[in-house]
Design an enzyme around this catalytic site. Structure first.
Site, short mmCIF file in Angstrom:
data_model
loop_
_atom_site.label_atom_id
_atom_site.label_comp_id
_atom_site.label_asym_id
_atom_site.label_seq_id
_atom_site.Cartn_x
_atom_site.Cartn_y
_atom_site.Cartn_z
N MET A 324 40.03 27.33 48.61
CA MET A 324 39.70 27.20 47.20
C MET A 324 40.95 27.39 46.33
SD MET A 324 37.59 26.60 44.76
CE MET A 324 35.90 26.67 45.33
N VAL A 401 37.45 36.90 47.08
CA VAL A 401 36.16 36.92 47.75
C VAL A 401 35.01 37.21 46.77
CG1 VAL A 401 36.37 39.38 48.33
CG2 VAL A 401 34.95 37.89 49.76
N GLU A 402 33.85 36.60 47.03
CA GLU A 402 32.69 36.69 46.13
C GLU A 402 32.01 38.06 46.28
OE1 GLU A 402 30.33 34.17 43.33
OE2 GLU A 402 32.39 34.41 43.97
N LYS A 407 36.29 41.86 42.95
CA LYS A 407 36.69 41.06 41.79
C LYS A 407 37.06 41.96 40.61
CE LYS A 407 34.33 36.63 42.64
NZ LYS A 407 35.50 35.74 42.61
N SER A 429 30.78 31.74 41.62
CA SER A 429 29.66 30.80 41.60
C SER A 429 28.35 31.50 41.27
CB SER A 429 29.53 30.10 42.96
OG SER A 429 29.32 31.06 43.98
N HIS A 450 34.22 28.10 36.76
CA HIS A 450 33.60 27.81 38.05
C HIS A 450 33.95 26.40 38.52
CE1 HIS A 450 29.68 27.03 40.50
NE2 HIS A 450 30.69 27.32 41.28
#
Length: 717
Positions: A324, A401-402, A407, A429, A450
């Site tokens: 990404m 990382v989500e 974050k 997302s 996004h």
């Protein structure tokens, strides 16, 4: 000789009339009703002067003529088919009058000449084009065909096969390609265009070229014997039908129109074109594609307006490398904004740089970029393990990382390092931007950005604002996304934002359908026939079963009344528990093998029905095509309306374009709200009532009921 708002005619030395398209009320020339009327008047003025020996057609703008005024199509296409055909045919009489002038004519094409603009040039005897210009007939991209003689004159000039390729494909053509097939008669430097065109016209006047023979060629039957014609047209129909698909009738109609008119002279051929133009103009496909074009123009205007409020972005940064991060870095650098790519591990940086290098190499292989240019772009991406150069960046895109805790930690850390006023955007997302903003000392500079995967292919970027995000931060992020070649849609923070929030009710309807016994392969085929690039099972595999499962949990928490994913054990749960995550690990609803090009190829997995049988308590059941479509599309339509009602997005245009650009909603249906208009809100409500027992996903909003009662549309005609 003539002075109008769109056209001026001047008499030049040597008794040559110059007809100049120069719209005094717009930045570009286009064929609107006023311009067509003035063209008729100007032509009469030229004809009335018996001293004129030649006509030169020019433009006073940077472009020649961009085409028709699409905004006039709405009211025009509401007319009966016969009246539309009559309008097109009568409009052609004006172009015929240009073609029939008693002296030679030349068009000097200085810039873009598309649609009616190119058809205007075809009405003259010759065309000289600037090396910086482009020409074409893109009408099939609007669901229609050329209406001002393009299907008649172009085949007679360049041959049926070339004309079919040009018109059915709808692509703009470069000068060299146009010269090769004799669509133009000369290519010259931009600064020499007028002088070269005048010189050429004078040589025609002097008898060095037979303009009458050229004119007769355009007005006569197509030069094809019956056997050649049959073979050319039947081959073209099959090829184009396969390429365009059954949902796009205009490209195939092009072949039929040229074939039907092949043995006719100009008048009869134009009648055939006008009738076909009118028939296509009345289709829902043309209605949707024209709306799509206008929607795209609307978004471009909004982006341009945002650019005036935006701070300049001369240096960007991305936190988190990998696929990404590498994709974001490539997109930024390739469009001219240098970017720093930071990670905490060399391996991740290697993956990110590898992704960027792979994408650049693909551009070089396709001859879209030179190796030197690719090297320059790659040098604009600086991989780093520290924040050393972050003091000079204007925007940071966080793509780690989500995980909200990670974050927040990363966002708080980078905020302390960047200069005051730097925009910080999270590429999340599913995590709430409002929640992430609690980690910021200056939440006015923070928002969501996004990107959709893969970054280089997906045109959409959702720009998500929280309660304290400043207008300047929104505008700057929109401007940066636009500079990256993306379409930005501004969205208010909510679970799932815009696109995922609307997509998951569609998945919810699908999972309930599988529970009730539907065959997943049959459903995929039905939805692909409906127009989706891939059916829901295939789409889940591409998105990633684990990703879908996670986002589903987020949305279930956000909208428990209609997206609760614990009401029944679903097909998605089964795949997730079996660790069948889709394309990423080679098996999901389908299996994936590597094709000769190294890309994943979908194949049916015989074990999938056994797994799904465990969540189909009543066994298998056949469903009609209509029921499958309704059970998946109704929840999507309703959720789109909810987003509009809650001002998550400002307009139907942005909602629909988000779906088209973000998840591949069938363009020829125009988006969920345009599709609702096409079906009719009263019919939508009747369908909702039929499935009311399936729960809140099928419950229409009060605004939908009001629209049905008042007969209103999301896109008034």
């Amino acid at each position: 000789m003539y002075q109008g708002q769109s056209i001026q005619v001047t008499k030049l030395d040597g008794d040559i009339a110059e007809l100049c398209f120069d719209n005094k009320t717009d930045s570009v020339n286009k064929f609107d009703q006023r311009t067509i009327k003035e063209l008729s008047e100007a032509t009469k003025a030229i004809t009335a002067d018996s001293s004129i020996k030649g006509l030169l057609v020019t433009s006073g703008k940077d472009v020649f003529i961009v085409g028709a005024d699409i905004t006039e199509f709405g009211p025009m296409f509401q007319l009966p088919e016969e009246e539309i055909a009559k309008w097109a045919f009568e409009g052609n009489n004006i172009f015929n009058a240009i073609e029939d002038l008693p002296f030679p004519s030349v068009t000097a094409i200085n810039g873009i000449a598309l649609g009616g603009g190119f058809e205007m040039s075809l009405a003259t005897d010759y065309r000289i084009i600037s090396e910086k210009a482009s020409i074409g007939l893109p009408e099939t991209k609007l669901g229609i065909i050329p209406g001002f003689g393009g299907t008649v004159r172009l085949p007679r000039l360049i041959g049926a096969d070339n004309a079919i390729e040009w018109i059915a494909g709808g692509e703009a053509q470069k000068p060299a390609a146009a010269l090769k097939v004799h669509a133009v008669d000369g290519v010259v430097p931009a600064d020499k265009l007028k002088s070269a065109s005048l010189k050429f016209l004078q040589s025609v006047i002097d008898g060095k070229f037979d303009y009458k023979a050229r004119r007769e060629q355009k007005k006569s039957k197509l030069n094809l014997n019956p056997l050649e014609g049959m073979m050319a047209f039947s081959t073209a129909k099959g090829f184009i039908a396969g390429k365009a698909g059954k949902n796009y009738p205009a490209p195939v109609a092009v072949v039929s129109v040229i074939e039907k008119a092949a043995g006719k002279g100009r008048e009869e051929a134009l009648k055939i074109e006008s009738a076909a133009f009118a028939k296509l103009a009345k289709t829902t496909v043309a209605d949707a594609l024209i709306a799509l074009f206008l929607n795209d123009q609307f978004l471009k205007k909004k982006a341009k307006a945002a650019g005036k409020l935006a701070k300049p972005v001369k240096q960007a940064a991305v936190l988190g490398a990998g696929i990404m991060g590498g994709g974001i870095a490539y997109q930024s650098a390739s469009k001219g904004t240098p970017i720093i790519m930071k990670d905490i591990a060399d391996k991740a940086l290697d993956i990110g740089m590898g992704e960027a290098n792979k994408l650049l190499s693909a551009q070089v292989d396709r001859k879209k970029m030179t190796p030197i240019k690719a090297g320059q772009v790659l040098s604009e991406i600086r991989p780093t393990l520290n924040f050393g150069d972050f003091g000079g960046v204007d925007i940071v895109v966080e793509a780690v990382v989500e995980n909200p805790k990670i974050k927040k930690s990363v966002l708080a850390e980078v905020e302390k390092i960047v200069k005051p006023g730097t925009i910080i955007a999270s590429n999340t997302s599913s995590i709430s931007i409002e929640e992430l903003a609690t980690a910021m000392q200056h939440p006015e500079n923070f928002l969501g950005m996004h990107f959709f995967n893969p970054v280089h292919k997906m045109p959409l970027v959702e720009v998500i604002y929280a309660s304290k995000t400043s207008k300047e931060a929104i505008a700057t992020t929109v401007a940066y996304a636009t500079a990256m070649g993306k379409t930005a849609i501004v969205v208010k923070n909510c679970p799932g934002f815009l696109v995922n929030r609307i997509l998951f009710p569609y998945f919810g309807g699908w999972l309930a359908l599988i529970r009730d016994g539907a065959d997943y392969i049959a459903v995929d085929k039905i939805m692909e026939t409906f127009g989706w690039p891939m059916g829901p099972a295939y789409l889940q595999d591409v998105v990633g079963i684990d990703t879908s499962h996670h986002v589903g949990d987020v949305l279930a928490e956000g909208y428990p009344d209609r997206m609760d994913n614990k009401q029944f054990k679903s097909a998605l749960d089964v795949m997730y528990e079996a660790k069948r995550f889709g394309q990423k690990n080679g098996v999901g609803f389908f299996k994936y093998e590597v094709d000769p090009k190294g890309k994943p190829k979908k194949v049916v997995d015989p074990t999938t029905p056994e797994l799904l049988a465990t969540v189909q308590p009543n066994g298998k059941k056949d469903f009609s095509e209509e029921e499958v479509v309704d059970r998946l599309m109704l929840p999507m339509i309703i959720e789109t309306v909810r987003c509009l009602d809650e001002s998550i997005v400002e307009s139907p245009t942005e909602a629909d374009m988000g779906l088209i650009f973000g998840i591949g909603f069938p363009p020829f249906r125009g988006g969920a709200l345009k599709y609702a208009d096409t079906v009719g809100m009263k019919t939508i409500l009747e369908k909702c009532a039929k499935y009311a027992s399936l729960g809140k996903l099928y419950e229409p909003t009060e605004s939908m009921k009001k629209m049905a009662a008042e007969g209103k549309l999301y896109y008034p005609k």
